[in-house]
Design a protein around this motif. Structure first.
Motif, PDB file in Angstrom:
ATOM      1  N   PRO A 188       0.816  -1.215   0.000  1.00  0.00           N
ATOM      2  CA  PRO A 188       0.000   0.000   0.000  1.00  0.00           C
ATOM      3  C   PRO A 188       0.849   1.264   0.000  1.00  0.00           C
ATOM      4  O   PRO A 188       0.874   2.006   0.983  1.00  0.00           O
ATOM      5  CB  PRO A 188      -0.832  -0.135   1.269  1.00  0.00           C
ATOM      6  CG  PRO A 188      -0.038  -1.006   2.173  1.00  0.00           C
ATOM      7  CD  PRO A 188       0.769  -1.919   1.292  1.00  0.00           C
ATOM      8  N   THR A 189       1.546   1.482  -1.070  1.00  0.00           N
ATOM      9  CA  THR A 189       2.435   2.642  -1.197  1.00  0.00           C
ATOM     10  C   THR A 189       2.471   3.091  -2.650  1.00  0.00           C
ATOM     11  O   THR A 189       2.326   2.277  -3.542  1.00  0.00           O
ATOM     12  CB  THR A 189       3.890   2.263  -0.857  1.00  0.00           C
ATOM     13  OG1 THR A 189       3.921   1.648   0.412  1.00  0.00           O
ATOM     14  CG2 THR A 189       4.777   3.484  -0.859  1.00  0.00           C
ATOM     15  N   VAL A 190       2.707   4.362  -2.832  1.00  0.00           N
ATOM     16  CA  VAL A 190       2.905   4.861  -4.188  1.00  0.00           C
ATOM     17  C   VAL A 190       4.370   4.651  -4.517  1.00  0.00           C
ATOM     18  O   VAL A 190       5.244   5.107  -3.796  1.00  0.00           O
ATOM     19  CB  VAL A 190       2.594   6.370  -4.269  1.00  0.00           C
ATOM     20  CG1 VAL A 190       2.950   6.894  -5.648  1.00  0.00           C
ATOM     21  CG2 VAL A 190       1.139   6.622  -3.959  1.00  0.00           C
TER      22      VAL A 190
ATOM     23  N   LEU B  47       0.893  17.577  -1.955  1.00  0.00           N
ATOM     24  CA  LEU B  47       0.035  16.423  -1.736  1.00  0.00           C
ATOM     25  C   LEU B  47      -0.072  15.571  -2.995  1.00  0.00           C
ATOM     26  O   LEU B  47      -0.074  14.342  -2.940  1.00  0.00           O
ATOM     27  CB  LEU B  47      -1.356  16.884  -1.283  1.00  0.00           C
ATOM     28  CG  LEU B  47      -2.341  15.783  -0.899  1.00  0.00           C
ATOM     29  CD1 LEU B  47      -1.746  14.837   0.131  1.00  0.00           C
ATOM     30  CD2 LEU B  47      -3.626  16.400  -0.363  1.00  0.00           C
ATOM     31  N   ALA B  48      -0.154  16.253  -4.123  1.00  0.00           N
ATOM     32  CA  ALA B  48      -0.244  15.539  -5.386  1.00  0.00           C
ATOM     33  C   ALA B  48       0.996  14.676  -5.606  1.00  0.00           C
ATOM     34  O   ALA B  48       0.901  13.515  -6.022  1.00  0.00           O
ATOM     35  CB  ALA B  48      -0.410  16.518  -6.532  1.00  0.00           C
ATOM     36  N   GLY B  52       1.078  10.729  -6.026  1.00  0.00           N
ATOM     37  CA  GLY B  52       1.424  10.261  -7.362  1.00  0.00           C
ATOM     38  C   GLY B  52       0.487  10.717  -8.467  1.00  0.00           C
ATOM     39  O   GLY B  52       0.301  10.015  -9.454  1.00  0.00           O
ATOM     40  N   VAL B  53      -0.103  11.890  -8.310  1.00  0.00           N
ATOM     41  CA  VAL B  53      -0.961  12.431  -9.371  1.00  0.00           C
ATOM     42  C   VAL B  53      -0.505  13.857  -9.647  1.00  0.00           C
ATOM     43  O   VAL B  53       0.379  14.360  -8.970  1.00  0.00           O
ATOM     44  CB  VAL B  53      -2.451  12.449  -8.956  1.00  0.00           C
ATOM     45  CG1 VAL B  53      -2.908  11.068  -8.561  1.00  0.00           C
ATOM     46  CG2 VAL B  53      -2.682  13.446  -7.835  1.00  0.00           C
TER      47      VAL B  53
END
Lengths: 267, 267
Positions: A188-190, B47-48, B52-53
């Motif tokens: 559960p990690t980016v 935060l993005a 990862g966005v």
DNA sequence: ATGTGTGAAGTACTTCACAGCC
DNA sequence: GGCTGTGAAGTACTTCACACAT
């Protein structure tokens, strides 16, 4: 290279939409089941039903691959199985390593769907020295120290990360440095990876949260409609009523392909 | 439209795009990490990056929830955590049942992310009588016969299916009949459910196939460019043969739990 | 100054609907 | 008549770019 836009030179046939690619495995599974039942041909309507999509979408999807059907008749099952397999790259063997042999990693190693369809578990890797040498699903676990060597020796280009979240990024970097260019991440990690490396994630808690969102909304709608449903009551079938609502749509209507012999998952 | 009177205030959960809903858990996770580090505020940019966005997407996403930021400053971490949690329905408790306690089911039961965030494993259910009573992850496994009773007693509305593919549809129907309206399906099968029931699927072999597709494409591009990547070289050899038109024999057979893969296919 | 919130423009995907081949 | 293949229309999502609040 490859920085910035990945323009596709409009080279006709090589522009399969990502959404289509994601459905090909579904079609393939449905087709394999038909093939096992020795069904010779199938219409877009029938196949679409088996795969849980609508037929226009299926025909459009297939049109990106080529014209493999026969008007008035349908698609030849065997031929389509071959074409889709080839398109997906399943006519070759893909050695895969699983890193992190805890509960989940072990379950994945035992998962039969792995072995099928061109994927082969080349190695199981874990950071715990105590695990080294122990066989899981018939394959001896190797220590993380061996990671680079294994990947190079086996020519592995796909890695599965099933470690705790804290270790995932580091493992990912080692995999990539060793030559892996596709990663399936269960932690559960980016993960951040360099350009050219593909990452797909599978995240239980995200899926549950998405379901909770819709669940909560359903409860709200029922309450607003004056219905009393303690989540245990009878089911409602207001099928016709929710036609034009944009609410939950049938968003979650897509699904895993249909029958196909499972694998193992004991019990 | 001058005033916001007659118009929908947008500040309502009126039709949040599905794509946005799917990202909220991601934002929530990043925010929770910030919260644990006692970071008071965060910008959309920061935060993005953590989620990862890109930041425009994140701001657009948040705009569907309401105006929870402060121009020139950013977002209050604690406040956002709360708002997103509420939106996702995580401020309430969701009892969940897991059906099929094999390798995967057991791994899921042991998965910590489950317990956190409002989800509670209310029961583990398996068809094998020998499993009954055995504790997994500290919870005694119950027999399938108890399924309906458990769901009703615990008020379960979310079910997780981790059975073999062959059992999935039947289990699904029993869950739905008993009152479950959201299903997370790990079995490699398309589930059909009545209107109003949400299904999400997690399918390892589909994910791998999607990766293989891209992997194959990369190999093709590299070959075309004359590049040679060390780790990939080994596999390359066998990959080179692929273009052959040997329809008769594909490795895309089906699942052989292991051991014998039907050479003559498909079927 | 700085960073949000959002119309508008752009891109990706889906569905329609029907011409064309069997 | 039946069913594929596909332009065209429709919908969903993303990205841009900038007015505006602090």
């Amino acid at each position: 290279m490859a920085t910035g836009r990945t323009h596709r030179p409009a080279t006709r046939s090589r522009g399969i939409p990502e959404a289509t690619v994601a459905r090909l495995p579904l079609y393939l599974r449905a087709l394999t089941a038909l093939s096992e039942r020795s069904v010779p041909t199938v219409s877009s309507e029938e196949l679409a039903a088996a795969a849980g999509v609508n037929s226009a979408k299926l025909r459009k999807d297939f049109s990106y691959l080529g014209s493999y059907g026969t008007r008035g008749v349908g698609y030849d099952v065997e031929y389509l199985v071959y074409q889709i397999s080839r398109e997906l790259g399943l006519t070759q063997d893909w050695p895969v390593v699983i890193v992190g042999i805890g509960n989940l990693g072990a379950a994945l190693a035992n998962y039969g769907g792995f072995a099928s369809r061109g994927f082969r578990v080349a190695a199981l890797i874990d950071a715990d020295p105590a695990m080294a040498g122990k066989p899981v699903a018939g394959i001896p676990v190797q220590h993380t120290d061996e990671l680079e060597k294994i990947i190079q020796d086996e020519g592995v280009s796909i890695g599965v990360i099933a470690t705790p979240a804290g270790a995932a990024q580091q493992v990912c970097e080692r995999l990539v440095a060793a030559g892996v260019t596709s990663i399936l991440n269960f932690a559960p990690t980016v993960l951040s990876v360099p350009d050219g490396v593909d990452v797909r994630k599978v995240d239980l808690s995200i899926e549950l949260q998405i379901l909770a969102f819709h669940e909560q909304r359903k409860a709200g709608e029922l309450a607003a409609a004056g219905t009393v449903v303690p989540a245990v009551a009878a089911r409602q079938e207001s099928a016709a009523v929710r036609r034009g609502t944009a609410v939950g749509q049938e968003s979650v209507a897509d699904q895993g392909p249909d029958g196909d012999v499972p694998a193992v998952m004991p019990t």
